[in-house]
Write a protein that holds these residues in place. Structure first.
Motif, short mmCIF file in Angstrom:
data_model
loop_
_atom_site.label_atom_id
_atom_site.label_comp_id
_atom_site.label_asym_id
_atom_site.label_seq_id
_atom_site.Cartn_x
_atom_site.Cartn_y
_atom_site.Cartn_z
N ALA A 1 55.50 43.00 58.48
CA ALA A 1 54.84 41.90 59.18
C ALA A 1 55.67 41.30 60.29
O ALA A 1 55.28 40.30 60.88
CB ALA A 1 54.48 40.80 58.17
N LYS A 2 56.84 41.88 60.64
CA LYS A 2 57.75 41.25 61.60
C LYS A 2 58.32 42.30 62.54
O LYS A 2 58.72 43.39 62.12
CB LYS A 2 58.87 40.54 60.87
CG LYS A 2 59.83 39.79 61.78
CD LYS A 2 61.04 39.27 61.02
CE LYS A 2 60.70 38.29 59.95
NZ LYS A 2 61.92 37.75 59.29
N THR B 1 42.81 40.61 70.52
CA THR B 1 43.95 40.76 69.60
C THR B 1 45.25 40.28 70.21
O THR B 1 46.31 40.43 69.62
CB THR B 1 44.09 42.23 69.18
OG1 THR B 1 44.40 43.02 70.35
CG2 THR B 1 42.82 42.75 68.53
N GLY C 1 48.34 38.06 71.20
CA GLY C 1 49.06 36.91 70.67
C GLY C 1 50.16 36.49 71.62
O GLY C 1 50.51 37.23 72.55
N THR D 1 56.08 37.22 63.87
CA THR D 1 55.71 37.37 62.47
C THR D 1 54.20 37.34 62.28
O THR D 1 53.45 37.11 63.24
CB THR D 1 56.34 36.23 61.64
OG1 THR D 1 55.86 34.99 62.15
CG2 THR D 1 57.86 36.27 61.71
N GLY D 2 53.78 37.57 61.04
CA GLY D 2 52.34 37.53 60.72
C GLY D 2 51.59 38.73 61.23
O GLY D 2 50.37 38.65 61.45
N LEU D 3 52.29 39.85 61.42
CA LEU D 3 51.65 41.05 61.95
C LEU D 3 51.06 41.90 60.84
O LEU D 3 51.37 41.72 59.65
CB LEU D 3 52.67 41.86 62.75
CG LEU D 3 53.36 41.10 63.90
CD1 LEU D 3 54.40 41.99 64.55
CD2 LEU D 3 52.33 40.63 64.92
N LYS D 4 50.21 42.88 61.23
CA LYS D 4 49.64 43.82 60.28
C LYS D 4 50.65 44.93 59.99
O LYS D 4 51.42 45.34 60.86
CB LYS D 4 48.36 44.44 60.85
CG LYS D 4 47.24 43.46 61.11
CD LYS D 4 46.03 44.18 61.70
CE LYS D 4 44.91 43.21 62.01
NZ LYS D 4 43.75 43.89 62.64
N TYR E 1 52.04 47.86 68.01
CA TYR E 1 51.88 46.67 68.85
C TYR E 1 52.52 46.92 70.20
O TYR E 1 53.60 47.55 70.31
CB TYR E 1 52.54 45.46 68.18
CG TYR E 1 51.71 44.87 67.06
CD1 TYR E 1 50.75 43.90 67.33
CD2 TYR E 1 51.90 45.28 65.75
CE1 TYR E 1 49.98 43.37 66.31
CE2 TYR E 1 51.13 44.76 64.72
CZ TYR E 1 50.17 43.80 65.00
OH TYR E 1 49.41 43.28 64.00
N THR F 1 54.97 48.50 63.12
CA THR F 1 55.48 47.76 61.96
C THR F 1 55.65 48.71 60.77
O THR F 1 55.08 49.80 60.73
CB THR F 1 54.51 46.63 61.57
OG1 THR F 1 53.20 47.19 61.42
CG2 THR F 1 54.47 45.54 62.61
#
Length: 918
Positions: A713-714, A745, A747, A761-764, A769, A792
């Motif tokens: 997730a980071k 999508t 961010g 953070t908070g990634l799939k 990415y 990730t």
């Protein structure tokens, strides 16, 4: 009455049957324009009849109008003048209102003569009412009047006295009938019917006299008298004509003779005997009706009896008082009475009185009068007696009386009322407040009677202003009633002042006046003035001149008010007890307007886009704008110059101004101030603030941008700081997205200052990415770096370690568990994390191991909570069920397993919680 009705019915049937058998009627020949009467001619009958006429054949009935009339007195059909359309056969219809029977006569032909038309002639009244018409009170009187004539006469009515008809009088059938409903005395008199056409007029008169059936003015009632007494009954009735009287006994006529005398409506019987008993009726009668008044006469003959009125078995009397003993036997005729004291017959003395009706009265009684008293009654039918005992008691004395008192509202008090009395007496206490008896059950919140049998003390709790007044203690005994009273004054805060008004108002002051409220037992010592506006929260105390408003003042000047604001005022009084309730508010009044005296605050600004100077400030609240037409004056100049540039904004709520000019250099300092104005003029300016013009965005993109996947997730992003450039750099902005085809999508993460690294953070998990970095300042972000991408990590296993075994030896805890095996879509397990938390501590100690075992040293004075997680490059996995280690387990051997059924795990956890407090 029933037989009479049946007889009338039979007669009516017979008469109408005769009417049916009449022969065919002769034709009536008449010239056009001539008046004519067709006779109905019913035979003699009983009961009321109504009449109608059929023209030619049923159901064509003759319709009455000004030319045709059917008399309900004679039944005849009248034509004022005949027209050709009237030719035909006429049949009289008779209705009996008693039997409801309808009978038709033989037809009468009406034939038009051929010898010419009748000329005009004056009215001839064919139907008129009698010269004298008796009318009963409240009846409906109908008078008929119809005339023959050519042209058709018009009918009118009047009273010869000239008195106009009341609204209840109606006319019907083209004025041929005058109807007077609810006939009364004032309707009596001479009435005239007038028939008139252009050839002349004719009149008929008659007098209606008022008659009324009898009605009672005085009736007789049931009466019981003793044998040999005299009876006198009188009844009175009114009516017109005046009614006559007669008397009935048990339905038979009473004749005057010997002991019985009758005079008009009065009946008297002397020396009654038992045979005179019975039901009597007084009868009043005139030709309009008859009325009866009935009553029962009972002639009594019996020996004396005290069954309903015996002497009281025990009678108590206070020494020195007067005693009355009543001897009331039932006896017919009345009995003769005598009194005995003990066995001694009582004689009249100065203190003893014997009344003819049997009453015994003893004045100024003493202890020597205490004895048994007997009343003996006798008449010709027998003798009876009754006995009662007289007890003489000592007088009652009040030993402690209430006194006048003062008390503060909300306090409690006991008002004394105590006595000394003869022990033979029954005593009761009651209290009255301002003349009303106190109900101790209903008013139990405030009133309670306290003390014993000889104490009637009154306790009043939580006294209110309404409890002030006169309190009376009432002492009732068998022989006397005493009372004592006191005044209670309740002092409380003053009542609300009234009639608060604004006498004069300026832009900052208001002259007030008011009237005082009740002082509630304590003089008013001062007043507080309060105000309320649409901008305040509730009521606020205000400053006044004089600063302290004493209790003798009823005016004051409020100062320090804001201009052009709507105010309400109220006044609160105070005394030594406290503050009272506020007065009703005054009418809303607005202060006068004035030049603004408050400048805008918090002047600043900056930012914006290229060639802009953005100026901001805190708006002046409506309460401080001082008048209509409020706005702002914005003044600015480059730092170091003299001349101010000004702008005006007329919207009070606006708090921002943007000056645009291509000549403004970026990020250049300006002196700025903001003032206020309204229709009355310009107010003060704020202090000068320094505001920078808008700057340009950074012109260069960061270089050497790199990304590293830290977990599922980071992602960590690193770049190289920009070298010195003309534009300011306040920080960096990282933009990231999953797919160029999916803009939603995107961010964004910003970091201020000189930092060149940030974690996103908070990634799939296991996702590609794309990332780009740009520098930013107040003008916005500059150009972005070339995009890079990074994937990730796979997610950690979603299963917790199972089959956890633990062994406690002394303070050493040994843990064992089964390994967690990652699936193909998960990150490989690289180790395990053991989390250790002590009770009452927020910190958590962690131990990282690549084995499936761990050894921990625990303190014997603490309780512990232990959890195990698998660790992978994708992050931490799911935690195991918590393991609770209680300090009482220290120093003892033991073991346990976390691989239990949910029910068993709950039981272990509950057991641990019951033995310790977490």
């Amino acid at each position: 009455p029933l037989l009479s009705i049946i007889f009338l019915l039979l007669i009516s049937l017979i008469d109408l049957e005769n009417f049916k058998t009449q022969t065919v009627r002769s034709a009536v020949n008449v010239r056009e324009g001539q008046g004519v009467v067709l006779l109905c001619g019913p035979p003699p009958h009983s009961g009321e009849l109504t009449f109608a006429w059929i023209f030619n054949e049923y159901p064509y009935f003759v319709q009455q109008d000004s030319r045709r009339f059917i008399s309900q007195e004679t039944g005849s059909l009248y034509f004022a003048k005949v027209e050709p359309t009237d030719v035909g056969n006429y049949t009289c219809v008779v209705n009996n209102t008693v039997t409801k029977e309808k009978i038709l006569s033989s037809p009468t032909p009406l034939v038009l003569r051929s010898d010419g038309v009748m000329g005009e002639y004056e009215p001839k009244i064919e139907v008129h009412f009698p010269d004298s018409v008796p009318a009963a009170k409240e009846s409906v009187v109908k008078l008929e009047c119809f005339a023959l004539g050519n042209p058709v006469p018009e009918i009118s009515w009047r009273r010869t006295s000239g008195v106009p008809f009341p609204s209840k009088v109606k006319t019907k059938n083209s004025n041929a009938i005058l109807e007077i409903p609810n006939f009364q005395q004032e309707d009596a008199g001479t009435y005239e019917c007038m028939a008139e056409n252009r050839r002349g007029k004719n009149a008929a008169r008659g007098r209606i006299s008022f008659h009324a059936k009898p009605h009672w003015l005085q009736t007789i009632t049931d009466t019981a008298l003793s044998i040999e007494e005299n009876l006198f009954w009188e009844c009175k009735a009114n009516g017109k004509p005046k009614p006559s009287y007669s008397w009935l006994k048990n339905g038979e006529q009473v004749m005057a003779e010997g002991r019985v005398q009758i005079e008009n409506g009065a009946l008297s019987i002397a020396a009654l005997n038992l045979s005179d008993s019975g039901m009597y009726q007084c009868v009043a009668e005139n030709k309009h009706g008859i009325i009866y008044s009935s009553a029962q006469l009972m002639v009594l003959a019996s020996p004396p009896s005290f069954s309903k009125s015996p002497l009281r078995a025990l009678l108590k009397a206070r020494s020195g008082s007067e005693v009355t003993l009543e001897c009331k036997p039932q006896a017919s005729p009345p009995a003769i009475s005598l009194w005995k004291k003990g066995n001694e017959i009582l004689q009249r003395t100065e203190r003893i009185t014997l009344f003819p009706n049997g009453t015994l009265k003893i004045a100024n009684v003493t202890k020597r009068d205490a004895a048994s008293y007997t009343c003996i009654a006798k008449n010709q039918f027998g003798t009876a007696s009754t006995t009662g005992k007289l007890l003489i008691t000592d007088p009652t004395r009040i030993t402690m009386r209430p006194t006048n008192m003062e008390i503060i509202v909300g306090e409690s008090i006991v008002i004394p009322c105590q006595i000394a009395c003869d022990p033979a007496l029954d005593v009761s206490f009651s209290w009255a407040f301002n003349g009303q008896l106190i109900d101790f059950q209903r008013d139990s919140d405030h009133f309670e009677r306290v003390g014993g049998s000889i104490s009637g003390d009154l306790m009043i709790r939580n006294i209110q202003l309404s409890h002030g007044g006169k309190y009376v203690c009432v002492i009732d005994t068998d022989v006397e009633s005493l009372s004592t009273s006191a005044i209670l004054v309740v002092k409380g805060p003053p009542g609300p002042p009234d009639k608060v008004s604004v006498e004069e108002i300026t832009d900052s002051t208001a002259q007030l006046s008011w009237t005082p409220g009740r002082d509630n037992g304590s003089p008013i010592t001062g007043y507080i003035i309060q105000a309320r506006t649409p901008f305040t929260v509730g009521w606020q105390a205000v400053d006044t001149v004089p600063e302290v408003v004493n209790g003798n003042m009823l005016t004051a000047t409020v100062v320090g008010l804001n201009a052009w604001v709507e105010y309400e005022f109220r006044v609160v009084a105070r005394n030594t007890v406290g503050l009272g309730e506020p007065s009703p508010s005054s009418a809303k009044t607005r202060t006068e307007d004035a030049i603004p005296d408050t400048a805008p605050t918090d002047v600043g600004g900056g930012g914006g886009t290229k060639s802009e100077l953005v100026i901001t400030w805190e708006p002046v609240s409506e309460e401080l704008q001082n008048g209509e037409g409020f706005g702002y004056i914005i003044a600015f100049r480059p730092v170091g110059t003299v001349t101010w540039t000004r702008a005006v904004i007329s919207t009070p709520g606006v708090a921002r101004y943007v000056f645009r000019n291509d000549t403004i250099p970026p990020f250049s300092p300006f002196d700025v101030k903001v003032g206020a104005y309204n229709n009355r003029g310009q107010g003060p300016f704020s202090s000068i603030a320094t505001v920078y013009s808008a700057e340009e965005v950074p012109s260069v993109a960061p270089k050497r941008v790199r990304a590293r996947s830290v977990s599922a997730a980071k992602i960590e992003v690193i770049w190289e700081a920009l070298p010195a450039i003309p534009e300011r750099v306040l920080g960096y902005e990282v933009v990231y997205w999953e797919d160029d085809t999916k803009p939603d999508t995107v961010g964004k993460v910003r970091i201020s200052g000189n930092s060149t690294q940030v974690n996103i953070t908070g990634l799939k998990a296991n996702t590609v990415y794309y990332l780009s970095v740009a520098a930013f300042n107040t003008a916005g972000p500059g150009p972005q770096s070339a995009p890079i991408n990074n994937t990730t990590k796979k997610p950690p296993p979603d299963r917790a370690p199972l089959n956890i075994q633990w062994t406690m030896i002394g303070s050493t805890l040994t843990l064992h568990w089964d390994p967690v095996v990652a699936m193909e879509t998960e990150s490989k397990v690289t180790g395990y994390l053991v989390l250790l938390k002590r009770h009452h501590y927020n910190d958590i100690n962690t131990i990282l191991t690549n084995k499936t075992t761990a050894e921990l040293t625990l303190s014997a004075s603490d309780n512990y909570l232990i959890q195990i997680k698998a660790v992978s490059e994708g992050g931490e996995g799911v935690g195991s069920e918590p393991i609770h280690i209680h300090k009482l387990s220290m120093g003892a051997r033991g073991s346990g397993s976390s691989r239990l059924s949910p029910l068993c795990r709950s039981a272990v956890l509950i057991s641990a919680l019951l033995s310790s407090v977490w």
